[in-house]
Scaffold this motif. Structure first.
Motif, mmCIF file in Angstrom:
data_model
loop_
_atom_site.group_PDB
_atom_site.id
_atom_site.type_symbol
_atom_site.label_atom_id
_atom_site.label_comp_id
_atom_site.label_asym_id
_atom_site.label_seq_id
_atom_site.Cartn_x
_atom_site.Cartn_y
_atom_site.Cartn_z
ATOM 1 N N PRO A 212 10.111 -1.429 -14.338
ATOM 2 C CA PRO A 212 9.566 -2.124 -13.009
ATOM 3 C C PRO A 212 10.446 -1.971 -11.851
ATOM 4 C CG PRO A 212 10.402 -3.889 -14.663
ATOM 5 C CD PRO A 212 10.574 -2.419 -15.316
ATOM 6 N N ILE A 213 9.879 -2.056 -10.784
ATOM 7 C CA ILE A 213 10.718 -2.061 -9.641
ATOM 8 C C ILE A 213 10.123 -3.156 -8.661
ATOM 9 C CG2 ILE A 213 10.971 0.452 -9.439
ATOM 10 C CD1 ILE A 213 8.805 0.535 -7.245
ATOM 11 N N PHE B 261 9.834 -4.836 -4.616
ATOM 12 C CA PHE B 261 9.457 -4.360 -3.261
ATOM 13 C C PHE B 261 10.583 -3.873 -2.483
ATOM 14 C CE2 PHE B 261 8.899 -5.206 1.459
ATOM 15 C CZ PHE B 261 7.594 -4.515 1.759
ATOM 16 N N GLY B 262 11.648 -4.241 -2.525
ATOM 17 C CA GLY B 262 13.129 -3.445 -1.803
ATOM 18 C C GLY B 262 13.134 -2.015 -1.992
ATOM 19 N N LYS B 263 12.966 -1.860 -3.542
ATOM 20 C CA LYS B 263 13.240 -0.563 -3.997
ATOM 21 C C LYS B 263 11.998 0.527 -3.475
ATOM 22 C CE LYS B 263 16.246 -0.223 -8.012
ATOM 23 N NZ LYS B 263 16.375 0.107 -9.199
ATOM 24 N N SER B 264 10.929 -0.397 -3.524
ATOM 25 C CA SER B 264 9.448 0.573 -3.215
ATOM 26 C C SER B 264 9.839 0.905 -1.911
ATOM 27 C CB SER B 264 8.473 -0.312 -3.431
ATOM 28 O OG SER B 264 7.245 0.267 -3.120
ATOM 29 N N LEU B 265 10.100 -0.273 -0.946
ATOM 30 C CA LEU B 265 10.298 0.296 0.531
ATOM 31 C C LEU B 265 11.168 1.481 0.688
ATOM 32 C CD1 LEU B 265 9.296 -0.495 3.226
ATOM 33 C CD2 LEU B 265 11.270 -2.389 3.515
ATOM 34 N N LYS B 266 12.362 1.493 -0.086
ATOM 35 C CA LYS B 266 13.297 2.366 0.146
ATOM 36 C C LYS B 266 12.391 3.873 -0.296
ATOM 37 C CE LYS B 266 17.833 0.115 -0.860
ATOM 38 N NZ LYS B 266 18.606 -0.133 -2.029
ATOM 39 N N LEU B 267 11.788 3.605 -1.279
ATOM 40 C CA LEU B 267 11.171 5.040 -1.790
ATOM 41 C C LEU B 267 10.118 5.453 -0.847
ATOM 42 C CD1 LEU B 267 10.549 6.840 -4.176
ATOM 43 C CD2 LEU B 267 8.871 5.286 -5.087
ATOM 44 N N VAL B 268 9.454 4.622 -0.147
ATOM 45 C CA VAL B 268 8.370 4.908 0.935
ATOM 46 C C VAL B 268 9.121 5.521 1.869
ATOM 47 C CG1 VAL B 268 6.750 3.924 2.443
ATOM 48 C CG2 VAL B 268 6.766 3.265 0.024
ATOM 49 N N THR B 269 10.294 4.892 2.402
ATOM 50 C CA THR B 269 11.054 5.432 3.523
ATOM 51 C C THR B 269 11.553 6.717 3.428
ATOM 52 O OG1 THR B 269 11.913 2.794 3.980
ATOM 53 C CG2 THR B 269 13.113 4.656 5.189
ATOM 54 N N ALA B 270 12.080 6.970 2.157
ATOM 55 C CA ALA B 270 12.621 8.265 1.700
ATOM 56 C C ALA B 270 11.493 9.408 1.655
ATOM 57 C CB ALA B 270 13.301 8.311 0.363
ATOM 58 N N SER B 271 10.442 8.864 1.146
ATOM 59 C CA SER B 271 9.331 9.934 0.949
ATOM 60 C C SER B 271 8.388 10.221 2.061
ATOM 61 C CB SER B 271 8.643 9.727 -0.471
ATOM 62 O OG SER B 271 8.022 8.440 -0.338
ATOM 63 N N TYR B 272 7.742 9.124 2.313
ATOM 64 C CA TYR B 272 6.722 9.057 3.503
ATOM 65 C C TYR B 272 7.384 9.473 4.945
ATOM 66 C CZ TYR B 272 3.615 7.497 7.105
ATOM 67 O OH TYR B 272 2.879 7.505 8.514
ATOM 68 N N LEU C 107 2.204 0.187 2.725
ATOM 69 C CA LEU C 107 2.299 1.267 1.659
ATOM 70 C C LEU C 107 3.242 0.838 0.313
ATOM 71 C CD1 LEU C 107 1.011 3.846 1.591
ATOM 72 C CD2 LEU C 107 2.931 4.841 2.917
ATOM 73 N N ALA C 108 4.548 0.067 0.909
ATOM 74 C CA ALA C 108 5.580 -0.248 -0.118
ATOM 75 C C ALA C 108 4.946 -1.465 -0.992
ATOM 76 C CB ALA C 108 6.975 -0.733 0.699
ATOM 77 N N TRP C 109 4.330 -2.114 -0.501
ATOM 78 C CA TRP C 109 3.739 -3.405 -1.159
ATOM 79 C C TRP C 109 2.753 -3.104 -2.145
ATOM 80 C CZ3 TRP C 109 -1.272 -6.094 -0.016
ATOM 81 C CH2 TRP C 109 -1.504 -7.059 -0.859
ATOM 82 N N LEU C 110 1.956 -2.099 -1.875
ATOM 83 C CA LEU C 110 0.804 -1.592 -2.865
ATOM 84 C C LEU C 110 1.400 -0.641 -3.923
ATOM 85 C CD1 LEU C 110 -2.149 -0.621 -0.143
ATOM 86 C CD2 LEU C 110 -1.791 -2.492 -1.987
ATOM 87 N N LEU C 111 2.606 -0.030 -3.411
ATOM 88 C CA LEU C 111 3.229 0.816 -4.409
ATOM 89 C C LEU C 111 3.744 0.206 -5.606
ATOM 90 C CD1 LEU C 111 3.835 4.029 -4.654
ATOM 91 C CD2 LEU C 111 5.877 3.721 -3.431
ATOM 92 N N VAL C 112 4.471 -0.941 -5.278
ATOM 93 C CA VAL C 112 5.007 -1.794 -6.559
ATOM 94 C C VAL C 112 4.001 -2.052 -7.614
ATOM 95 C CG1 VAL C 112 6.040 -3.938 -6.807
ATOM 96 C CG2 VAL C 112 6.276 -3.042 -4.784
ATOM 97 N N SER C 113 2.869 -2.496 -7.185
ATOM 98 C CA SER C 113 2.061 -2.578 -8.441
ATOM 99 C C SER C 113 1.586 -1.408 -9.195
ATOM 100 C CB SER C 113 0.839 -3.477 -7.817
ATOM 101 O OG SER C 113 0.260 -2.724 -6.729
ATOM 102 N N VAL C 114 1.347 -0.374 -8.493
ATOM 103 C CA VAL C 114 1.095 1.012 -8.847
ATOM 104 C C VAL C 114 2.075 1.632 -9.873
ATOM 105 C CG1 VAL C 114 0.607 3.510 -8.302
ATOM 106 C CG2 VAL C 114 -0.725 1.612 -7.226
ATOM 107 N N LEU D 193 -1.929 7.252 -6.168
ATOM 108 C CA LEU D 193 -1.221 7.270 -4.631
ATOM 109 C C LEU D 193 -2.029 7.514 -3.396
ATOM 110 C CD1 LEU D 193 1.923 9.409 -5.534
ATOM 111 C CD2 LEU D 193 1.913 6.831 -5.374
ATOM 112 N N PHE D 194 -3.156 8.431 -3.706
ATOM 113 C CA PHE D 194 -4.029 8.547 -2.730
ATOM 114 C C PHE D 194 -5.105 7.373 -2.527
ATOM 115 C CE2 PHE D 194 -8.199 10.120 -1.260
ATOM 116 C CZ PHE D 194 -7.821 11.371 -0.422
ATOM 117 N N LYS D 195 -5.274 6.542 -3.396
ATOM 118 C CA LYS D 195 -6.069 5.439 -3.084
ATOM 119 C C LYS D 195 -5.081 4.295 -2.296
ATOM 120 C CE LYS D 195 -8.855 2.381 -6.342
ATOM 121 N NZ LYS D 195 -9.052 2.030 -7.581
ATOM 122 N N ILE D 196 -3.627 4.283 -2.682
ATOM 123 C CA ILE D 196 -2.953 3.168 -1.782
ATOM 124 C C ILE D 196 -2.691 3.683 -0.446
ATOM 125 C CG2 ILE D 196 -1.857 2.219 -3.658
ATOM 126 C CD1 ILE D 196 0.955 3.428 -2.872
#
Lengths: 214, 173
Positions: free
Chosen positions: A181-182, A184-195, A165-172, A93-96
């Motif tokens: 697997p998740i 991009f939409g789910k990843s964006l939701k996760l980024v919005t909620a967390s970050y 951030l969401a785009w890079l998080l998908v692959s990670v 996560l630090f890397k992305i």
């Protein structure tokens, strides 16, 4: 090793952009025009001497600012992922977060381009703006200083930061938990909620400090 | 165990966020209220160096008023006092009230003596006990300069040291 190379690139580019803005726009006249109405010339000269003496500090803090920003983002992403029951290592996560930080370099570059080609700089205040932000659409003078930072934060590059951030998080995430697997939409939701929560907390903290120090 | 950790995390973030939000809203409302209040010279009582209670409305209403909030240990305040002392003639038609929250009478007396503030009849140095200034004028930077016209309406508030020419220009505007 790769993370160190990314961090090094970020630091070098940020220092170069800050140096460019300082070199091209921070002239003695800018200080006289900014403070001349309130302070005598001799006091402005003293202020200039001090600012020249400590200019190196502005460059020296850049690596720490980047590291703290990346760490803060990583912590909130980690908390968000902890709540979803997914498992991703903090270092990934630090890397992305580190890679996403290039969006801020792009923002600084856009600021430099705007300053060179599209903006007239007469006072130091003219240099304090966030390109393509909501603040730029409003009349700066009519806005209470308390709201300048949050309104500046609503900008195209911050939106870009969320998306990258969401785009890079998908692959990670998909690499770490192949069975769940998740997209991009789910990843964006996760980024919005967390970050997003972390950012909101940071904005309130800055407003709190602004109010108590001004 | 994991559920407990999640609950603790949510609680900690909520408490920090709630605390900051509450104090930011409260501080903002207080700031706005103070800004509204000082538009007209507020009723505020301070103490003279001789121990007498002095209200801001006790001064000659025929003269505009310049209020300087200062502290003898602040470098910018020394500059402000020096400039006022050296340009006393320019301030002769107005009342200068210098307010400090410093609790050392000796330090204040030395400060006044250093810049010859005693010698000027239109300058009054007042002591701000119990943070009365901040209660009435709100949080201010040191030094701060407030300029009130004949009608006791605020003409200008300067934050930080201010050269006499800027004060005089605003007073005559």
């Amino acid at each position: 090793m790769q993370s160190i190379a990314v961090l090094f690139s970020l630091v070098v580019l940020s220092i170069f952009l800050l140096f460019s803005i300082n070199f091209l726009f921070i002239k003695n006249d800018l200080y006289y025009q900014s403070f001349g109405e309130q302070i005598t010339i001799s006091r402005i000269d003293q202020m200039l001497d001090l600012s020249k003496k400590y200019q190196w500090l502005g460059y020296a803090v850049i690596p720490f600012v980047i590291l703290m920003r990346v760490f803060y983002t990583s912590v909130f992403l980690y908390i968000g992922i902890f709540f979803t029951e997914l498992k991703v290592e903090f270092s990934k996560l630090f890397k992305i977060a580190l890679l996403s930080d290039f969006v801020y370099v792009l923002s600084a570059f856009a600021k430099l381009v705007i300053l060179i080609f599209f903006k007239e700089v007469n006072t130091l205040e003219d240099l304090q703006f966030q390109p393509l932000s909501l603040m730029e659409l409003l009349q700066t003078k009519s806005i209470d200083p308390l709201f300048v930072y949050p309104l500046s934060l609503i900008n195209v590059f911050e939106l870009g930061y969320f998306l990258v951030l969401a785009w890079l998080l998908v692959s990670v995430i998909n690499e770490a938990s192949r069975e769940r697997p998740i997209n991009f939409g789910k990843s964006l939701k996760l980024v919005t909620a967390s970050y997003g929560s972390g950012l909101l907390l940071w904005v309130v903290f800055v407003m709190f400090i602004t109010l108590n120090l001004s | 165990m994991k559920k407990l950790l999640k609950a603790i995390l949510i609680a900690v973030i909520s408490i920090i966020g709630g605390f900051l939000t509450y104090h930011t809203i409260k501080g903002y409302n207080e700031k706005k209220e103070a800004e509204r209040r000082v538009q007209t010279l507020p009723q505020a009582e301070f103490v003279s160096l001789t121990g007498k209670k002095v209200n801001l409305y006790d001064f000659d209403p025929e003269k505009p008023m310049v209020i300087v909030y200062f502290h003898p240990e602040c470098d910018h305040c020394h500059y402000e006092a020096q400039e006022i002392g050296q340009n006393a003639a320019a301030f002769s038609h107005c009342q200068v009230v210098m307010v400090t929250s410093d609790d050392s009478l000796k330090r204040i007396e030395n400060f006044c003596a250093e810049y010859h503030l005693w010698e000027l009849s239109n300058i009054e140095v007042l002591l701000d006990h119990n943070n009365q200034f901040k209660k009435v004028f709100g949080k201010v930077v040191i030094p701060s300069v407030y300029i009130y016209g004949f009608d006791r309406k605020l003409k200008k508030h300067f934050q930080g040291e201010t050269k006499p020419e800027a004060i005089i220009t605003e007073m005559n505007s």
